[in-house]
Design an enzyme around this catalytic site. Structure first.
Site, PDB file in Angstrom:
ATOM      1  N   THR A 470       0.802  -1.220   0.000  1.00 46.05           N
ATOM      2  CA  THR A 470       0.000   0.000   0.000  1.00 46.05           C
ATOM      3  C   THR A 470       0.834   1.268   0.000  1.00 46.05           C
ATOM      4  OG1 THR A 470       0.008  -0.029   2.407  1.00 46.05           O
ATOM      5  CG2 THR A 470      -1.843  -1.123   1.312  1.00 46.05           C
ATOM      6  N   GLN A 601      -3.798   3.396  -4.473  1.00 47.70           N
ATOM      7  CA  GLN A 601      -4.768   2.608  -3.715  1.00 47.70           C
ATOM      8  C   GLN A 601      -6.166   2.738  -4.313  1.00 47.70           C
ATOM      9  OE1 GLN A 601      -4.522   0.522  -0.604  1.00 47.70           O
ATOM     10  NE2 GLN A 601      -2.816   0.390  -2.020  1.00 47.70           N
ATOM     11  N   GLU A 667      -9.753   0.231   1.038  1.00 48.12           N
ATOM     12  CA  GLU A 667     -10.823  -0.594   0.482  1.00 48.12           C
ATOM     13  C   GLU A 667     -11.867   0.162  -0.328  1.00 48.12           C
ATOM     14  OE1 GLU A 667     -11.382  -4.129   3.504  1.00 48.12           O
ATOM     15  OE2 GLU A 667     -10.527  -2.385   4.469  1.00 48.12           O
TER      16      GLU A 667
HETATM   17 MO1  MOS Z   1      -8.743  -6.413   4.431  1.00 50.26          MO
HETATM   18  S1  MOS Z   1     -10.191  -7.461   3.523  1.00 50.26           S
HETATM   19  O1  MOS Z   1      -9.423  -5.435   5.494  1.00 50.26           O
HETATM   20  O2  MOS Z   1      -7.432  -7.284   4.767  1.00 50.26           O
END
Ligand code: MOS
Length: 706
Positions: A470, A601, A667
């Site tokens: 990330t 990301q 996410e």
């Molecule tokens: Mo993630 S699915 O919060 O590793």
């Protein structure tokens, strides 16, 4: 003698673009991954996995295999040391796959039945593939479908939530949408396969592993092997992708088991095929959404019923119906997640668990509602903006979804859109545009950090964070630089060593927020000490933090990130091909620490949304119970040629209660992206696609039926 007090930084590091601090190490190959660390006397373990979907192991015929070149041992349920599965970690009791080789029962295809250990990886593989395992086979059921008769309501206060009289509000609605949606089994497929190397060193079990949280995994290993937590050390310095698949997984347990039995270092590396059954996946979902609205689009009724699967030996629920609980209000509001047990591996967390499939259904249904109401989809969402949490009544810490739509619509050119479907043609292509909202919870968890002022004027930060690709290590460097008011070049951030203490794993989009909080607290303490210190001794001056108390004091609010997704597609109705021509995502996701890696990301999540919309689908063979083609030849995902220009940007949205203003960005990029594409396919063709992926054959069938 160097300066003891950090000098005022000329510029603030947070908010400026920085390349990855470990970038050179990665591109030159100097960065070592878990499957690459060299050890003297290293042995190699290779897993043998079950080939039947249900039954018992009758025999493991290891005698002939033990004669094969280089083979050191064959561990199986008849000779493996006992391990403990009777504990509860932070996410509940463990998946029994973490107690491998303990009994003769086989719950699914791909369950570990033996570990063959040899001098080389090739010898171990050849022997494992030659190992004959005989089974007593029992009938199995691997078929997931909507309304499975064995689906049940899991225990827990939030699996089903409701307010108001749903049927009454639906009956009183001027416009009703009632539709079923489905998403298939999807896999994380990180570029780096899972790998672990375990050894005993000075009375401690030391494991180099590829995971999302070294302290978390160390604690779990301690439970499994009944060891003192201080006797286990986990290192995971570089991780080539994780997405939820890299918690504690069985390869690591088997490596530790073999190292214990053989008194030498043992490495276990998974193959791509093995990952399809050993490392978790996203459950397929079947979802029914019912929306009832007044003629002007205001929601009176919202019903979202999700169904997913789990294994026979462990419960994991893909909570797709949770998506609307904070996103949309209605006078009557009902959401429920049901699950059915089948003879398949246990699913697990996968990027935006719940929200990714849930947003596909809900954001598609809203598009259908907008169509029925004759409203622009953005106008429909604007009319349904809640003032407070629809179910909780709590205030939002901040809710900037409309700002995302406003700025997104401006950049995308939404204002000129002709709402009629199926009327734009360019050669053989039908063109359309679509939009969808996105949301993801803002979470934080207690963590500890240590910050040391070194005698040479640099600062070392130690925290059991994980950088799963990330850019977290770089983000933490920038946060530490600002907290200490020094340039980032004077900061060294060390991560992913369980000896650094407790810290939350890289998950739930809360890693960087939680770790930054701990670093800021330790840095503040350190600055106070430096102000009083008379020089820095050779060992440096160290301050430590623990954010448990500060986080415990947070008041209850609805805390979410938001976004608006836009997509343009071209559909060839004679071949069924869908091409995404461009995507735009606007996000309100807290203060952005490093615009360079943050954009990656968001874009990465959106690419996955594209992949989810058009390509990804793991198919099970009902006869064998295993996958049809557990590999990248059969499991399709978006490749470079599928990915158009993708723009991701953000509006100003600092979290008011976070020391740095962070919300978390890991996410939300995937949320709503598939719905925006499906909505664009409708706009292009006039046909709704409610089942992912939108494959060419589905487009062709829909065209034929239309
Ligand atoms: Mo993630 S699915 O919060 O590793």
């Amino acid at each position: 003698m160097t300066t003891t007090t950090p000098a005022a930084a000329v510029t603030k590091a947070v908010g400026t673009a920085h390349t990855r601090v470990e970038g050179v190490a990665k591109v030159t190959g100097a960065a070592r991954y878990a499957g690459e660390v060299p050890y003297p006397e290293l042995a190699h373990g290779w897993m043998a996995l079950s080939t039947v979907a249900r039954g018992r192991i009758r025999s493991v015929q290891d005698a002939r295999v033990l004669e094969m070149p280089g083979v050191v041992a064959v561990l199986h349920h008849g000779n493996a040391p006992r391990v403990d599965g009777n504990y509860a970690g932070p996410f509940g009791p463990p998946d029994p796959i973490l107690q491998p080789l303990q009994h003769d029962r086989v719950p699914y295809v791909g369950w570990p039945v033996a570990l063959v250990v040899a001098e080389t990886s090739e010898q171990a593989r050849e022997a494992a593939e030659a190992l004959v395992v005989e089974y007593d086979v029992e009938p199995h059921d691997v078929e997931f479908h909507a309304g499975h008769p064995d689906a049940y309501l899991p225990e827990g206060p939030t699996t089903e939530m409701s307010k108001g009289d749903l049927e009454a509000e639906l009956a009183a609605s001027a416009v009703v949408v009632d539709a079923e949606y489905s998403t298939p089994e999807e896999h994380h497929s990180p570029m780096e396969p899972h790998a672990a190397t375990a050894r005993w060193e000075d009375g401690r079990l030391e494991v180099v592993d590829s995971n999302q949280g070294s302290r978390f995994v160390a604690d779990e290993l301690a439970h499994i092997f009944s060891l003192d937590p201080g006797s286990v050390r986990l290192l995971s310095e570089h991780v080539g992708g994780a997405f939820g698949a890299k918690g504690t997984r069985p390869h690591l347990v088997l490596a530790a088991m073999a190292a214990t039995v053989l008194h030498r270092p043992v490495r276990v590396v998974t193959t791509r095929r093995q990952m399809f059954s050993l490392t978790g996946y996203r459950s397929p979902t079947a979802q029914r959404v019912r929306l009832g609205a007044d003629a002007d689009g205001r929601l009176r009724a919202l019903d979202h019923q999700g169904e997913c699967l789990t294994s026979t030996n462990h419960e994991f629920v893909e909570r797709s119906a949770d998506y609307g609980r904070s996103m949309y209000d209605a006078d009557a509001h009902h959401t429920v997640n049901r699950v059915v047990r089948l003879d398949v591996p246990t699913p697990t967390y996968m990027r935006a668990p719940g929200e990714a499939p849930g947003s596909f259904a809900m954001e598609s249904a809203l598009d259908e509602l907008a169509e029925k109401c004759g409203l622009d989809p953005i106008v429909l969402r604007t009319r349904n903006e809640p003032d407070a949490g629809p179910l909780s009544g709590l205030p939002f810490s901040s809710r900037n979804v409309l700002a995302c739509f406003e700025e997104g619509a401006r950049r995308f050119g939404w204002a000129d859109r002709d709402p009629r479907p199926g009327v734009r043609r360019e050669g053989r292509w039908l063109l359309g545009t679509g939009t969808a909202a996105a949301t993801f919870p803002v979470l934080v968890a207690p963590s500890t950090a240590a910050v040391t002022a070194e005698a040479d004027g640099t600062f070392t930060v130690r925290i059991t964070a994980a950088d799963v690709g990330t850019g977290a290590r770089t983000a933490l460097t920038l946060v530490a630089a600002d907290a200490l008011e020094v340039a980032p070049e004077r900061i060294r951030v060390r991560i992913a060593d369980s000896d650094f203490g407790q810290a939350i794993l890289a998950g739930g989009s809360m890693g960087t927020r939680s770790w930054s909080w701990a670093i800021v607290a330790a840095a503040a303490d350190l600055r106070e000490r430096l102000a009083l210190a008379d020089g820095i001794p050779p060992e440096g001056i160290t301050a430590r933090s623990n954010t448990a108390e500060a986080i415990g004091r947070l008041t209850s609010k609805e805390r979410y990130s938001f976004g608006a997704q836009f997509a343009e597609v071209a559909v060839d109705v004679t071949t069924g091909e869908v091409r995404v021509r461009r995507m735009l995502g606007m996000f309100a996701a807290g203060r952005i620490v490093n615009p360079l890696t943050a954009r990656s990301q968001f874009v990465g999540g959106m690419v996955w949304g594209l992949s989810m919309a058009l390509h990804e689908e793991a198919v099970r063979d009902r006869a064998t119970g295993g996958h049809v083609g557990a590999d990248f030849a059969s499991y399709h995902f978006a490749a470079n040629a599928d990915v158009p220009v993708i723009e991701a940007d953000w509006v100003d949205d600092p979290d008011p209660d976070d020391p740095v203003g962070i919300k978390g960005i890991g996410e939300i990029g995937i949320v709503g992206a598939a719905a925006a594409i499906a909505n664009a396919v409708w706009h292009a063709t006039g046909v709704r696609h409610r089942h992912l992926p939108i494959r060419p054959d589905r487009v062709l069938m829909a065209g034929r039926d239309a």
